[in-house]
Motif scaffolding. Structure first.
Motif, short mmCIF file in Angstrom:
data_model
loop_
_atom_site.label_atom_id
_atom_site.label_comp_id
_atom_site.label_asym_id
_atom_site.label_seq_id
_atom_site.Cartn_x
_atom_site.Cartn_y
_atom_site.Cartn_z
N VAL A 161 0.98 -1.15 -0.12
CA VAL A 161 0.04 0.05 -0.24
C VAL A 161 0.84 1.22 0.01
O VAL A 161 0.68 2.20 -0.69
CB VAL A 161 -1.04 -0.04 1.12
CG1 VAL A 161 -1.86 1.36 1.22
CG2 VAL A 161 -2.12 -1.17 1.00
N ARG A 162 1.90 1.19 0.81
CA ARG A 162 2.92 2.42 0.82
C ARG A 162 3.29 2.80 -0.62
O ARG A 162 3.44 3.76 -0.99
CB ARG A 162 3.76 2.20 1.74
CG ARG A 162 4.95 3.55 2.05
CD ARG A 162 5.75 3.12 3.11
NE ARG A 162 5.46 2.97 4.33
CZ ARG A 162 6.10 2.87 5.41
NH1 ARG A 162 7.61 2.74 5.20
NH2 ARG A 162 5.51 2.48 6.60
N ALA A 199 0.78 4.09 -2.74
CA ALA A 199 0.47 5.61 -2.49
C ALA A 199 1.55 6.26 -3.09
O ALA A 199 1.59 7.59 -3.47
CB ALA A 199 0.49 5.64 -0.82
N ASP A 200 2.98 5.87 -2.61
CA ASP A 200 3.95 6.73 -3.31
C ASP A 200 4.00 6.91 -4.73
O ASP A 200 4.17 8.06 -5.30
CB ASP A 200 5.30 6.25 -2.66
CG ASP A 200 5.70 6.20 -1.39
OD1 ASP A 200 5.11 7.39 -0.77
OD2 ASP A 200 6.46 5.78 -0.78
N LEU A 212 -0.39 8.24 -5.68
CA LEU A 212 -1.12 9.19 -5.19
C LEU A 212 -0.44 10.34 -4.85
O LEU A 212 -0.76 11.73 -4.93
CB LEU A 212 -1.84 8.47 -3.80
CG LEU A 212 -2.97 7.20 -3.91
CD1 LEU A 212 -3.16 6.77 -2.67
CD2 LEU A 212 -3.94 7.75 -5.10
N ARG A 213 0.72 10.26 -3.94
CA ARG A 213 1.41 11.33 -3.45
C ARG A 213 1.99 12.48 -4.52
O ARG A 213 1.81 13.53 -4.28
CB ARG A 213 2.69 10.70 -2.71
CG ARG A 213 3.31 11.88 -1.57
CD ARG A 213 4.39 11.20 -1.10
NE ARG A 213 4.17 10.09 -0.40
CZ ARG A 213 3.59 9.85 0.85
NH1 ARG A 213 3.07 10.86 1.50
NH2 ARG A 213 3.51 8.60 1.06
N GLU A 234 -1.27 4.07 5.65
CA GLU A 234 -0.51 4.55 4.53
C GLU A 234 -1.28 5.35 3.84
O GLU A 234 -0.76 6.12 3.22
CB GLU A 234 -0.06 3.05 3.99
CG GLU A 234 0.85 2.19 4.88
CD GLU A 234 2.05 2.89 5.45
OE1 GLU A 234 2.62 3.77 4.63
OE2 GLU A 234 2.38 2.77 6.56
N LEU A 235 -2.38 5.04 3.56
CA LEU A 235 -3.43 6.07 2.89
C LEU A 235 -3.39 7.52 3.35
O LEU A 235 -3.28 8.37 2.62
CB LEU A 235 -4.74 5.47 2.49
CG LEU A 235 -4.83 4.20 1.69
CD1 LEU A 235 -6.07 3.66 1.54
CD2 LEU A 235 -4.03 4.49 -0.03
N GLU A 236 -3.74 7.44 4.67
CA GLU A 236 -4.17 8.74 5.17
C GLU A 236 -2.59 9.51 5.34
O GLU A 236 -2.52 10.73 5.64
CB GLU A 236 -4.60 8.65 6.64
CG GLU A 236 -5.06 10.05 7.26
CD GLU A 236 -6.32 10.12 7.91
OE1 GLU A 236 -6.73 10.88 8.55
OE2 GLU A 236 -6.96 8.80 7.86
N VAL A 286 -0.72 9.86 3.18
CA VAL A 286 -0.87 10.66 1.86
C VAL A 286 -1.96 11.85 1.88
O VAL A 286 -1.52 13.03 1.86
CB VAL A 286 -1.20 9.89 0.57
CG1 VAL A 286 -1.30 10.84 -0.68
CG2 VAL A 286 0.11 9.01 0.62
N LEU A 338 -8.19 10.81 0.88
CA LEU A 338 -7.99 8.92 0.15
C LEU A 338 -8.27 7.90 0.93
O LEU A 338 -9.06 6.91 0.52
CB LEU A 338 -6.63 8.99 -0.32
CG LEU A 338 -6.13 10.34 -1.40
CD1 LEU A 338 -4.65 10.17 -1.76
CD2 LEU A 338 -6.98 10.00 -2.85
N ARG A 339 -8.02 8.05 2.37
CA ARG A 339 -8.48 6.85 3.34
C ARG A 339 -9.99 7.09 3.35
O ARG A 339 -10.74 5.89 3.38
CB ARG A 339 -7.78 7.25 4.53
CG ARG A 339 -7.81 6.09 5.52
CD ARG A 339 -8.72 6.23 6.58
NE ARG A 339 -8.97 7.27 7.03
CZ ARG A 339 -10.08 8.01 7.24
NH1 ARG A 339 -11.38 7.42 7.10
NH2 ARG A 339 -9.97 9.16 7.97
#
Length: 396
Positions: A33-34, A37-38, A41-42, A93-95, A97, A101-102
């Motif tokens: 997930v990290r 996200a990186d 999303l980020r 991990e989502l929050e 970012v 998103l979370r």
């Protein structure tokens, strides 16, 4: 103690080595997930926040579905059946970012999907859950109303019988994903008490209006739902739902995700600040060398790690079947407050740079203002904890 046996110094990014307690599967979910996200999303979230939009929500839903995080803590019907800690790690991990998103994942999995999974018929489950788990259908959860937030029992949305059908009238407010949803789980007062209904959003009389001009949770779609004479067949009701306890149990699932998500937001602010403080020079050296800066960083480390401990303990209790709703109230109450303290300190230590979207801290700070309010305000959770320890209810 010999030098050979001396413990290693704490990792500034994981001071209490909490992640060392994870199973191999949990660590793999965290890393997966990290990395997503990186990568996905980020890079864009600052622009999305500035523009007040979430571009291509259907593409995002499919990407989340492929990642396996939609309803990942549910069993069967295309859901992953992951443990509570694994789901919590995904939320963290989502929050880290962005809270929006979370929220997208939480509303889909812990509110809309959970309600259908817990209270729905087999037909409802088979119709919606596999599609929602894959991100092929987006769901929303209609409980809050313009005049009914902390007191959902005062809702004005009504569902009345008309022959074998149900007819719904009312308005819901602050509904995440509402204007892009394919299905809404709507809660309404009936002559039999509060019941839940599965409402396809293309049903005549159903409308969703996007809420604009938000100063928080901007990388998220927030909507008003309007139901005017929405006619549903008799099998649209969630057969297992009965009374206000049904939607409140769904909120408890979503609050659990917030317990972990707040840790992610706090960690992101702390990490950004540690990097900034060690590279920003003033008066001939890095500001990390100043006593006041180190005190603020120490407070941030304390809050991030204590919040992480709280989330982990509640997650393990949940996996053991020993997690009471008051445990989750304590987690949301404490962890969101801790994240807010970290975000405020981070904003301060970034100086003028802290107000820009070049750094994540003020975006997290204003998002946490919403996180502190939704799924139960801090006052409501404080009273829940107070009732738990005194045995006396302060609610009306």
């Amino acid at each position: 103690m010999s030098e050979k046996n001396r413990p290693e110094a704490p990792d500034p990014q994981d001071f209490l080595a909490l992640d060392a307690t994870l199973s191999a599967e949990e660590a793999d979910i965290r890393d997966t997930v990290r990395a997503f996200a990186d990568r996905e999303l980020r890079p864009g979230v600052g622009d999305w926040f500035e523009e007040g939009t979430l571009p291509d929500p259907r593409g995002l839903a499919r990407a989340f579905g492929k990642l396996g995080v939609l309803g990942m803590h549910l069993e069967g019907y295309g859901c992953a059946g992951a443990g509570a800690v694994s789901y919590g790690l995904a939320c963290r991990e989502l929050e880290a970012v962005d809270s929006g998103l979370r929220s997208f994942v939480s509303v889909q999995g812990s509110l809309a999907m959970f309600a259908i999974h817990r209270f729905g018929s087999e037909e409802q489950k088979n119709t919606w859950l596999p599609r929602m788990a894959a991100g092929e259908a987006i769901g929303c959860f209609g409980l809050t109303e313009p005049d009914s937030g902390s007191d959902p029992g005062s809702m004005r949305t009504r569902a009345r019988r008309d022959g074998s059908d149900w007819v719904l009238d009312g308005t819901k407010m602050w509904i995440t994903n509402g204007s892009v949803a394919d299905v809404a789980v709507v809660w309404a007062a009936t002559d039999e008490g509060v019941r839940g209904f599965v409402v396809p959003t293309d049903t005549p009389g159903f409308a969703a209006n996007t809420v604009h001009r938000k100063l928080s949770l901007r990388a998220s779609i927030t909507s008003e739902l309007v139901l005017e004479g929405v006619r549903l067949s008799g099998d649209a009701v969630l057969p297992g739902s009965s009374g206000l306890g049904s939607p409140l149990s769904c909120l408890n699932e979503a609050r659990y995700g917030i317990v972990w998500g707040a840790v992610g937001a706090a960690r992101a602010c702390y990490t950004a600040t540690l990097d900034y403080a060690t590279t920003r020079e003033q008066f001939g050296g890095p500001i990390a060398g100043f006593q006041l800066t180190q005190r603020k960083l120490a407070d941030m480390v304390l809050d991030v790690n204590q919040a992480g401990l709280t989330a982990m303990r509640i997650g393990r209790l949940k996996e053991e079947g020993a997690c009471h709703r008051n445990h989750i109230s304590l987690g949301k109450f404490g962890n969101v407050a801790a994240a807010q303290r970290v975000a405020r300190a981070a904003r301060s230590l970034h100086g003028a740079n802290g107000i820009t979207l070049e750094y994540p801290v003020m975006r997290h700070m204003v998002n946490l203002e919403t996180v502190a309010t939704y799924e139960g305000t801090e006052e409501i959770h404080a009273l829940s904890i107070g009732q738990a320890v005194t045995g006396v209810s302060a609610f009306r």
